[in-house]
Motif scaffolding. Structure first.
Motif, PDB file in Angstrom:
ATOM      1  N   THR A   9     -71.086   4.156   0.470  1.00 55.72           N
ATOM      2  CA  THR A   9     -69.961   4.767  -0.245  1.00 55.72           C
ATOM      3  C   THR A   9     -69.685   6.186   0.195  1.00 55.72           C
ATOM      4  OG1 THR A   9     -71.413   5.528  -2.021  1.00 55.72           O
ATOM      5  CG2 THR A   9     -70.366   3.378  -2.301  1.00 55.72           C
ATOM      6  N   ASN A  10     -70.598   6.820   0.911  1.00 51.36           N
ATOM      7  CA  ASN A  10     -70.425   8.214   1.276  1.00 51.36           C
ATOM      8  C   ASN A  10     -69.206   8.395   2.175  1.00 51.36           C
ATOM      9  OD1 ASN A  10     -71.040  10.964   1.509  1.00 51.36           O
ATOM     10  ND2 ASN A  10     -72.119  10.617   3.440  1.00 51.36           N
ATOM     11  N   GLY A  11     -68.279   9.240   1.713  1.00 59.63           N
ATOM     12  CA  GLY A  11     -67.111   9.562   2.505  1.00 59.63           C
ATOM     13  C   GLY A  11     -66.016   8.523   2.496  1.00 59.63           C
ATOM     14  N   ASP A  51     -58.687  -3.644  -5.918  1.00 59.86           N
ATOM     15  CA  ASP A  51     -58.007  -3.297  -7.160  1.00 59.86           C
ATOM     16  C   ASP A  51     -57.899  -4.556  -8.025  1.00 59.86           C
ATOM     17  OD1 ASP A  51     -56.550  -2.214  -9.171  1.00 59.86           O
ATOM     18  OD2 ASP A  51     -54.767  -1.787  -7.996  1.00 59.86           O
ATOM     19  N   VAL A  52     -58.898  -4.787  -8.871  1.00 60.79           N
ATOM     20  CA  VAL A  52     -58.993  -6.059  -9.579  1.00 60.79           C
ATOM     21  C   VAL A  52     -57.899  -6.249 -10.615  1.00 60.79           C
ATOM     22  CG1 VAL A  52     -61.462  -6.269  -9.224  1.00 60.79           C
ATOM     23  CG2 VAL A  52     -60.624  -5.053 -11.236  1.00 60.79           C
ATOM     24  N   LEU A  53     -57.304  -5.177 -11.077  1.00 63.61           N
ATOM     25  CA  LEU A  53     -56.269  -5.312 -12.110  1.00 63.61           C
ATOM     26  C   LEU A  53     -54.866  -5.052 -11.587  1.00 63.61           C
ATOM     27  CD1 LEU A  53     -58.054  -3.618 -15.147  1.00 63.61           C
ATOM     28  CD2 LEU A  53     -57.842  -6.037 -14.624  1.00 63.61           C
ATOM     29  N   GLY A  54     -54.743  -4.715 -10.321  1.00 60.69           N
ATOM     30  CA  GLY A  54     -53.417  -4.482  -9.758  1.00 60.69           C
ATOM     31  C   GLY A  54     -52.704  -3.294 -10.361  1.00 60.69           C
ATOM     32  N   ASN A  55     -53.456  -2.245 -10.726  1.00 61.52           N
ATOM     33  CA  ASN A  55     -52.829  -1.104 -11.397  1.00 61.52           C
ATOM     34  C   ASN A  55     -53.025   0.195 -10.632  1.00 61.52           C
ATOM     35  OD1 ASN A  55     -55.529  -0.718 -11.796  1.00 61.52           O
ATOM     36  ND2 ASN A  55     -55.450  -0.562 -14.019  1.00 61.52           N
ATOM     37  N   ARG A  56     -53.040   0.105  -9.313  1.00 58.82           N
ATOM     38  CA  ARG A  56     -53.229   1.312  -8.515  1.00 58.82           C
ATOM     39  C   ARG A  56     -52.127   2.339  -8.761  1.00 58.82           C
ATOM     40  NH1 ARG A  56     -56.292   3.180  -4.994  1.00 58.82           N
ATOM     41  NH2 ARG A  56     -57.514   1.279  -4.864  1.00 58.82           N
ATOM     42  N   SER A  57     -50.984   1.919  -9.248  1.00 56.56           N
ATOM     43  CA  SER A  57     -49.889   2.849  -9.504  1.00 56.56           C
ATOM     44  C   SER A  57     -50.245   3.879 -10.564  1.00 56.56           C
ATOM     45  CB  SER A  57     -48.634   2.083  -9.934  1.00 56.56           C
ATOM     46  OG  SER A  57     -48.883   1.372 -11.137  1.00 56.56           O
ATOM     47  N   LEU A  58     -51.342   3.654 -11.305  1.00 50.35           N
ATOM     48  CA  LEU A  58     -51.767   4.634 -12.291  1.00 50.35           C
ATOM     49  C   LEU A  58     -52.267   5.919 -11.634  1.00 50.35           C
ATOM     50  CD1 LEU A  58     -53.719   2.366 -14.802  1.00 50.35           C
ATOM     51  CD2 LEU A  58     -51.505   3.445 -15.176  1.00 50.35           C
ATOM     52  N   LEU A  59     -52.544   5.878 -10.340  1.00 50.94           N
ATOM     53  CA  LEU A  59     -53.088   7.036  -9.641  1.00 50.94           C
ATOM     54  C   LEU A  59     -52.105   7.551  -8.599  1.00 50.94           C
ATOM     55  CD1 LEU A  59     -56.712   5.756  -9.011  1.00 50.94           C
ATOM     56  CD2 LEU A  59     -55.974   7.360 -10.764  1.00 50.94           C
ATOM     57  N   PRO A  60     -51.866   8.865  -8.565  1.00 47.21           N
ATOM     58  CA  PRO A  60     -51.035   9.420  -7.496  1.00 47.21           C
ATOM     59  C   PRO A  60     -51.769   9.366  -6.169  1.00 47.21           C
ATOM     60  CG  PRO A  60     -51.980  11.170  -8.843  1.00 47.21           C
ATOM     61  CD  PRO A  60     -52.337   9.881  -9.515  1.00 47.21           C
ATOM     62  N   VAL A  61     -51.011   9.390  -5.099  1.00 47.22           N
ATOM     63  CA  VAL A  61     -51.600   9.317  -3.761  1.00 47.22           C
ATOM     64  C   VAL A  61     -52.308  10.629  -3.446  1.00 47.22           C
ATOM     65  CG1 VAL A  61     -51.125   9.042  -1.310  1.00 47.22           C
ATOM     66  CG2 VAL A  61     -49.847   7.696  -2.997  1.00 47.22           C
ATOM     67  N   ALA A  62     -53.555  10.537  -3.004  1.00 49.55           N
ATOM     68  CA  ALA A  62     -54.336  11.727  -2.670  1.00 49.55           C
ATOM     69  C   ALA A  62     -54.315  11.980  -1.169  1.00 49.55           C
ATOM     70  CB  ALA A  62     -55.771  11.556  -3.155  1.00 49.55           C
ATOM     71  N   ALA A  63     -54.354  13.266  -0.793  1.00 51.17           N
ATOM     72  CA  ALA A  63     -54.416  13.624   0.626  1.00 51.17           C
ATOM     73  C   ALA A  63     -55.849  13.885   1.064  1.00 51.17           C
ATOM     74  CB  ALA A  63     -53.556  14.852   0.887  1.00 51.17           C
ATOM     75  N   THR A  64     -56.624  14.544   0.201  1.00 48.09           N
ATOM     76  CA  THR A  64     -58.016  14.869   0.514  1.00 48.09           C
ATOM     77  C   THR A  64     -58.869  14.712  -0.736  1.00 48.09           C
ATOM     78  OG1 THR A  64     -57.645  17.214   0.021  1.00 48.09           O
ATOM     79  CG2 THR A  64     -57.379  16.521   2.319  1.00 48.09           C
ATOM     80  N   TYR A  65     -60.178  14.778  -0.541  1.00 43.68           N
ATOM     81  CA  TYR A  65     -61.128  14.666  -1.647  1.00 43.68           C
ATOM     82  C   TYR A  65     -62.159  15.777  -1.544  1.00 43.68           C
ATOM     83  CZ  TYR A  65     -59.023  10.092  -2.050  1.00 43.68           C
ATOM     84  OH  TYR A  65     -58.109   9.081  -2.184  1.00 43.68           O
ATOM     85  N   LYS A  66     -62.506  16.328  -2.678  1.00 54.59           N
ATOM     86  CA  LYS A  66     -63.553  17.360  -2.729  1.00 54.59           C
ATOM     87  C   LYS A  66     -64.722  16.813  -3.524  1.00 54.59           C
ATOM     88  CE  LYS A  66     -64.264  22.273  -3.616  1.00 54.59           C
ATOM     89  NZ  LYS A  66     -63.607  23.543  -4.029  1.00 54.59           N
ATOM     90  N   GLN A 119     -65.893  12.772  -7.048  1.00 54.01           N
ATOM     91  CA  GLN A 119     -64.853  13.121  -6.090  1.00 54.01           C
ATOM     92  C   GLN A 119     -63.605  13.584  -6.824  1.00 54.01           C
ATOM     93  OE1 GLN A 119     -65.416  12.905  -2.788  1.00 54.01           O
ATOM     94  NE2 GLN A 119     -67.442  11.975  -3.005  1.00 54.01           N
ATOM     95  N   LEU A 120     -63.095  14.740  -6.419  1.00 52.60           N
ATOM     96  CA  LEU A 120     -61.827  15.252  -6.944  1.00 52.60           C
ATOM     97  C   LEU A 120     -60.744  14.992  -5.908  1.00 52.60           C
ATOM     98  CD1 LEU A 120     -59.957  16.837  -8.833  1.00 52.60           C
ATOM     99  CD2 LEU A 120     -60.829  18.949  -7.788  1.00 52.60           C
ATOM    100  N   ALA A 121     -59.743  14.216  -6.289  1.00 53.58           N
ATOM    101  CA  ALA A 121     -58.626  13.938  -5.388  1.00 53.58           C
ATOM    102  C   ALA A 121     -57.635  15.091  -5.435  1.00 53.58           C
ATOM    103  CB  ALA A 121     -57.942  12.633  -5.786  1.00 53.58           C
ATOM    104  N   LEU A 122     -57.189  15.525  -4.265  1.00 44.83           N
ATOM    105  CA  LEU A 122     -56.243  16.639  -4.150  1.00 44.83           C
ATOM    106  C   LEU A 122     -55.016  16.175  -3.377  1.00 44.83           C
ATOM    107  CD1 LEU A 122     -58.919  19.232  -3.026  1.00 44.83           C
ATOM    108  CD2 LEU A 122     -57.866  19.156  -5.287  1.00 44.83           C
ATOM    109  N   ASP A 123     -53.867  16.741  -3.714  1.00 48.63           N
ATOM    110  CA  ASP A 123     -52.666  16.386  -2.963  1.00 48.63           C
ATOM    111  C   ASP A 123     -52.563  17.255  -1.711  1.00 48.63           C
ATOM    112  OD1 ASP A 123     -51.681  18.874  -3.706  1.00 48.63           O
ATOM    113  OD2 ASP A 123     -50.219  18.079  -5.138  1.00 48.63           O
TER     114      ASP A 123
END
Length: 382
Positions: free
Chosen positions: A16-18, A27-42, A55-59
């Motif tokens: 899982t690293n990285g 996506d078992v529930l088909g609800n990825r739209s609940l999350l905005p698209v991320a550019a990077t992760y911290k 992991q913090l998703a950043l735009d």
């Protein structure tokens, strides 16, 4: 057994690293739209019972979006360990959003029976309840030792019915539900809030206030208003937008908390009256109560006096309270009130007459109308 668990933990960290969740997750529930698209992760290292990286998703502009975590947890309560791989997501204040699974992973029940779609949906519903009964239970309270069966006495200890408790778990996966709920709502939520606080700035607070997430809005209000309701410079428009918004609860709360000066003066009260005319009944009452705490402009006092003639009982008494709290009512307002002495019911007429008596009007026409009203109460012989 310990050796097996350690090996699984090491393997999980390696695979899982990285990883970018957009590339690898099921996506078992088909609800990825609940999350905005991320550019990077911290990455943040969090020390809790799970001890995994957060992991913090950043735009693209380095603004925080959401948090997620790759979780591995062994479920061993029946004497046989079954590994659970799952990815949990939280908003910027530590509220659970959703979950999904790494590619090719599934969740299983007792005897290795795979979750069905209804089970996946129920798990999401369970994890989405911050006030679940699971919060106050130990696993030993919940299930019969060595099995996944709910204890017959758990309802007696909690005060809830066994049927209610069954709604909090999935049959055959009680331990999994319990474990995942405590991870989703455990110490990591405080860590998330702490991290997000380091990102708070005017831009993020504006974003919080304009979001549809009411917890973001309440958080921002705490930051931009002091204990007296005074607003930090640059956020006045946001406050007006909240009061005009569709969320009646946040609108009422904001108006109740904001300092009286925000609705003082002709311009502010013109805006507030326009809000009143477009609002539902609960917010209208809050507006009227707020107006009783500030001096009324001449225009607002006139609007209230006119509106009183068609208001219901609760609105009428709040309108009269606002007028009564305002010194030096303009002459047109006094005349408007006097006109209503003859065209309203006895209770309202008595309240209006009492207000007029306190103001001791000098207008001759108003005095005549007051006298005529008094004659209906105590007629004298001609």
């Amino acid at each position: 057994m310990k050796y097996t668990v350690v090996c699984l933990l090491i393997w999980c960290c390696q695979v899982t690293n990285g990883m970018n969740p957009a590339d690898t997750l099921k996506d078992v529930l088909g609800n990825r739209s609940l999350l905005p698209v991320a550019a990077t992760y911290k990455t943040y290292r969090i020390s809790d019972t799970a001890a995994y990286e957060l992991q913090l998703a950043l735009d693209a502009d380095n603004r925080p979006l959401y948090y997620y975590r790759n979780i591995f947890t062994p479920v061993c309560y029946t004497g046989e360990c079954k590994p659970v791989y799952i990815n949990l997501y939280w908003d910027l204040l530590g509220n659970y959003i959703r979950y999904d699974l790494p590619a090719k992973e599934v969740l299983t029940k007792l005897d290795h029976r795979e979750f069905k779609r209804d089970d996946y949906e129920k798990l999401h519903d369970i994890l989405a309840r911050p006030n679940s009964l699971l919060a106050d239970l130990a696993i030993t309270d919940l299930i019969v030792p060595g099995t996944e069966n709910l204890s017959d006495s758990v309802d007696a200890r909690t005060g809830a019915t066994l049927k209610t408790i069954k709604n909090e778990v999935i049959s055959g996966a009680v331990y999994t539900c319990y474990t995942l709920w405590h991870i989703a709502h455990g110490p990591v939520t405080d860590e998330i809030t702490r991290i997000t606080d380091t990102y708070l700035n005017p831009a993020l607070l504006h974003r919080f206030l304009s979001s549809q997430n009411h917890t973001y809005q309440y958080k921002a209000l705490e930051k931009i208003m002091d204990k007296n309701g005074r607003i930090a410079p640059g956020f006045e428009k946001d406050i007006r937008t909240l009061i005009n918004g569709k969320n009646i609860f946040i609108a009422r709360y904001t108006l109740q908390q904001v300092y009286p000066g925000f609705v003082t003066g002709a311009k502010a009260q013109s805006w507030l009256w326009d809000t009143y005319t477009k609002s539902g009944y609960p917010l209208q009452l809050t507006i009227l109560r707020k107006l009783a705490t500030v001096p009324l402009s001449a225009a607002m006092a006139k609007q209230l006096a006119v509106a009183g003639s068609s208001a219901n009982e609760e609105q009428f008494h709040l309108i009269l309270a606002a007028l009564q709290a305002t010194p030096g009512l303009p002459e047109p307002v006094i005349q408007q009130l006097a006109d209503q002495l003859k065209n309203t019911d006895a209770t309202r007429a008595a309240a209006i007459h009492a207000l007029l008596l306190q103001r001791q009007p000098v207008n001759h026409s108003v005095k005549i109308k007051m006298h005529e009203y008094e004659q209906t109460l105590h007629p004298t012989e001609k």
